[in-house]
Design a protein around this motif. Sequence first.
Motif, PDB file in Angstrom:
ATOM      1  N   GLN A 376       5.702  -6.543   4.741  1.00 39.57           N
ATOM      2  CA  GLN A 376       5.447  -7.009   6.076  1.00 39.57           C
ATOM      3  C   GLN A 376       4.446  -7.315   6.248  1.00 39.57           C
ATOM      4  O   GLN A 376       3.591  -6.708   6.260  1.00 39.57           O
ATOM      5  CB  GLN A 376       6.127  -6.587   7.102  1.00 39.57           C
ATOM      6  N   ASN A 378       1.726  -8.105   8.496  1.00 39.07           N
ATOM      7  CA  ASN A 378       1.299  -8.396  10.516  1.00 39.07           C
ATOM      8  C   ASN A 378       0.348  -9.233  11.230  1.00 39.07           C
ATOM      9  O   ASN A 378      -0.444  -8.661  11.459  1.00 39.07           O
ATOM     10  CB  ASN A 378       1.611  -6.218  11.149  1.00 39.07           C
ATOM     11  N   GLY A 381      -0.415  -8.486  14.945  1.00 39.27           N
ATOM     12  CA  GLY A 381      -1.360  -7.294  15.092  1.00 39.27           C
ATOM     13  C   GLY A 381      -2.664  -7.667  14.506  1.00 39.27           C
ATOM     14  O   GLY A 381      -3.421  -8.605  14.509  1.00 39.27           O
ATOM     15  N   ASN A 382      -3.136  -6.414  13.693  1.00 37.25           N
ATOM     16  CA  ASN A 382      -4.764  -5.858  12.507  1.00 37.25           C
ATOM     17  C   ASN A 382      -4.106  -7.044  11.887  1.00 37.25           C
ATOM     18  O   ASN A 382      -5.477  -7.396  10.980  1.00 37.25           O
ATOM     19  CB  ASN A 382      -4.370  -4.969  12.780  1.00 37.25           C
ATOM     20  N   GLU A 386       1.823  -4.462   5.283  1.00 34.61           N
ATOM     21  CA  GLU A 386       2.586  -2.881   5.501  1.00 34.61           C
ATOM     22  C   GLU A 386       4.439  -3.066   4.703  1.00 34.61           C
ATOM     23  O   GLU A 386       5.206  -3.759   4.475  1.00 34.61           O
ATOM     24  CB  GLU A 386       3.437  -3.001   7.127  1.00 34.61           C
ATOM     25  N   ARG A 394       6.025   4.451   6.465  1.00 36.23           N
ATOM     26  CA  ARG A 394       5.372   2.974   6.409  1.00 36.23           C
ATOM     27  C   ARG A 394       4.378   3.563   5.788  1.00 36.23           C
ATOM     28  O   ARG A 394       2.948   4.444   6.231  1.00 36.23           O
ATOM     29  CB  ARG A 394       5.265   2.632   8.406  1.00 36.23           C
TER      30      ARG A 394
HETATM   31  C1  LIG Z   1       1.401  -4.580  13.537  1.00 37.45           C
HETATM   32  O1  LIG Z   1      -0.198  -4.243  14.216  1.00 37.45           O
HETATM   33  C2  LIG Z   1      -0.213  -3.786  15.453  1.00 37.45           C
HETATM   34  C3  LIG Z   1      -1.615  -3.196  15.666  1.00 37.45           C
HETATM   35  O2  LIG Z   1      -2.349  -2.544  15.146  1.00 37.45           O
HETATM   36  C4  LIG Z   1       0.565  -2.948  15.428  1.00 37.45           C
HETATM   37  O3  LIG Z   1       0.660  -1.935  16.821  1.00 37.45           O
HETATM   38  C5  LIG Z   1       2.253  -2.924  15.099  1.00 37.45           C
HETATM   39  O4  LIG Z   1       3.405  -1.547  15.672  1.00 37.45           O
HETATM   40  C6  LIG Z   1       1.904  -3.731  13.968  1.00 37.45           C
HETATM   41  N1  LIG Z   1       3.910  -3.752  13.916  1.00 37.45           N
HETATM   42  C7  LIG Z   1       4.567  -3.410  12.856  1.00 37.45           C
HETATM   43  C8  LIG Z   1       5.355  -4.004  12.826  1.00 37.45           C
HETATM   44  O5  LIG Z   1       4.206  -2.044  12.502  1.00 37.45           O
END
Ligand SMILES: *[C@@H]1O[C@H](CO)[C@@H](O)[C@H](O)[C@H]1NC(C)=O
Length: 633
Positions: A376, A378, A381-382, A386, A394
């Motif tokens: 994935q 992301n 988010g950052n 992942e 994870r």
């Molecule tokens: C993507 O990044 C954000 C910020 O770090 C985090 O809170 C979120 O869980 C992440 N998304 C996934 C699908 O893990």
Amino acid sequence: MHMFLLVALATATAWDVELACLDTAEWSKYHAAYEVAARATALEGSDRAVSRASLGKELLARTSNVTEVLSCNVGVVAGYYLLAHLVSQEVKSMNPGNIFGLKPFEHRTGLAYRLLQLALIFIFTLRNANRIPSGPAQAWGVTEHHIIPALLQMRRGQDEWLKNHVQRLQPISPSFRDPNLNIAIVSICAYPADHPLVLPKLTPANRETYANRHGYALRVHLEHPIIGAHGLGVQHAKLATVLAYLQSNEFDWVAWLDCDSIIMNMNRTLDSIIYQYTQKRAEAEMEAGLKEAKNPAPVCGEKLDMPDLLIGEWSDSWVTDDLREESLIRIRRGELAMDSSAVWAEAPQIGLVQGEVQGNQLEMDFGDAKLQAEIQWNITGNGAVELLWENGARWVHRVDHQSCREPCRAIGPGCDSQLLDPEVNLLITEEGWGLSSANWLIKRSAWSMKFLHDALTAAHVELQLFGDQDAMILHLMNRQALEVVQEPSLEDATLYQDPLDAHAAVIPQFELNAYDALNALTMECDAFVEGDLLVTFPQCKEAEGCNDVFELAAEYANDDGKLLEPDAGAWWRRQESTPKWSRYSQLSSAALRIFGPRPLIREVYTQEQQLRKRCRSTSFCMRRADAAHLLTF
Ligand SMILES: *[C@@H]1O[C@H](CO)[C@@H](O)[C@H](O)[C@H]1NC(C)=O
Ligand SMILES: *[C@@H]1O[C@H](CO)[C@@H](O)[C@H](O)[C@H]1NC(C)=O
Ligand SMILES: *[C@@H]1O[C@H](CO)[C@@H](O)[C@H](O)[C@H]1NC(C)=O
């Protein structure tokens, strides 16, 4: 050997018969420099450099009046070829193991590549079906068999470099428009009234819809324009016409589009191409063009190459913070470069395990169990990548936590003409055999007008065997490459840098010149992908078989209801795949020819080649082969 040369020089008739070279003082001097350089291929270091420089100087003098090339045409081809050979040797000695160089140079071989392109335009002037006549070929020690395959291989290196280069530029959305830019689209669609090709009926309307959508000026000539030089042949009307429009001072940029290119994505702007590829070159690259710069953050929505995306360090969310450093997981590629889907992961807690990537799934064999993970990206988010394992684990990629880059969608801060390099005046593509004059963009400037004028003079006055493409190639790289060749020592930087005139930028072929899938297959280059600005059909000259294809392309172009994803056509979204257009059918040979996909058209093409071979002599099979003509040329 030396004695033989003296004898050969003394007997003038034998000399010019064997070498197919006019017996003059200038050509004798050239031949002498050539002989010295040919012997120097066996030497090292400065002796080789001196003879390389001296041949470069002679060749530049001999080609400065291009008319004279015809009096020793094979000798000129041999000169470029030998220089490319000497230069490649230097590439090889710096990077043993790979004659065309290795990373960090991304396989670029700028100088040798341009020299071979120049050799090729003078193979064309021999008018001998791309072959060098065997007598003079032997006398000069040159063969076309090495030139064309080497060019194809080097072009792949250039492509790699270009792919890497564009990632370092500010991304520009395919619908970007700068309302201050005055752009004209120029085409000549001059066919006799009873000509069976449908292009003169399709193309003008196709251009008009597009120009109206964006407010571009449109100049489609349905007859050969009588502008520029007096008595100008049809063949060189392209250069003269574009020159006339630049001289009119009405436009900032002129886009030349051949009549057999059909615009397929009406939403794609020319401004976006101008803004994407005339950007100032990155500082780091200016320094040497070589240093391995850090990869920039991906563009938001970028389709990344999967295995590459996984390479690097990962942290496991099940490991507590205090143990994080010592339990980092390192993922690397499989040992065999051929097996691009294989990766290895290594960490104290898992040992060394092998995995395989399929799409956005990773499967790893942990010994006691095979586990699947979803890869994935992301974006929200950052910006990290992942791996979400089916057992709930994870892994997070340590990619400096950079977020993705938003492309410019409209004029604004950071997305204005400040980005642009005023020196870049010409955007042009290149395919298998060199720069293409089919579709290109040129800016109004003193340089551009002089360039077109010089190219026109070369093709129209000095060497009428030149097509406009050959003349453009000559004026973009001959003096430039032959001056670099004369430098006493060639550093890494000069060898790899492209000696192409700095006013011109080569842009990815798909941006202005995507081929129909069949030609892309046989010529090993970019195939049209939905979202691309246009599709072009090299070799499609017969109404039978081609009209269907042109009509289907125009139908696609006019279909306003077709669904294209956001930023379709952008380099960061582009991927060859099965087309999504609702009217596409794999049973239609016209559709296959335009859209592919490549694996399917490869299969069909191979089958037809075999069919032809098997039954070339029977009339039944001839008819089958005629039907197959729909797919082959
Ligand atoms: C993507 O990044 C954000 C910020 O770090 C985090 O809170 C979120 O869980 C992440 N998304 C996934 C699908 O893990
Ligand atoms: C170039 O060479 C040709 C053939 O030798 C000659 O007729 C012509 O005058 C030359 N052109 C120039 C500009 O020197
Ligand atoms: C082209 O742009 C228009 C206006 O933004 C949009 O409505 C349309 O869906 C786009 N068409 C395609 C094929 O992307």
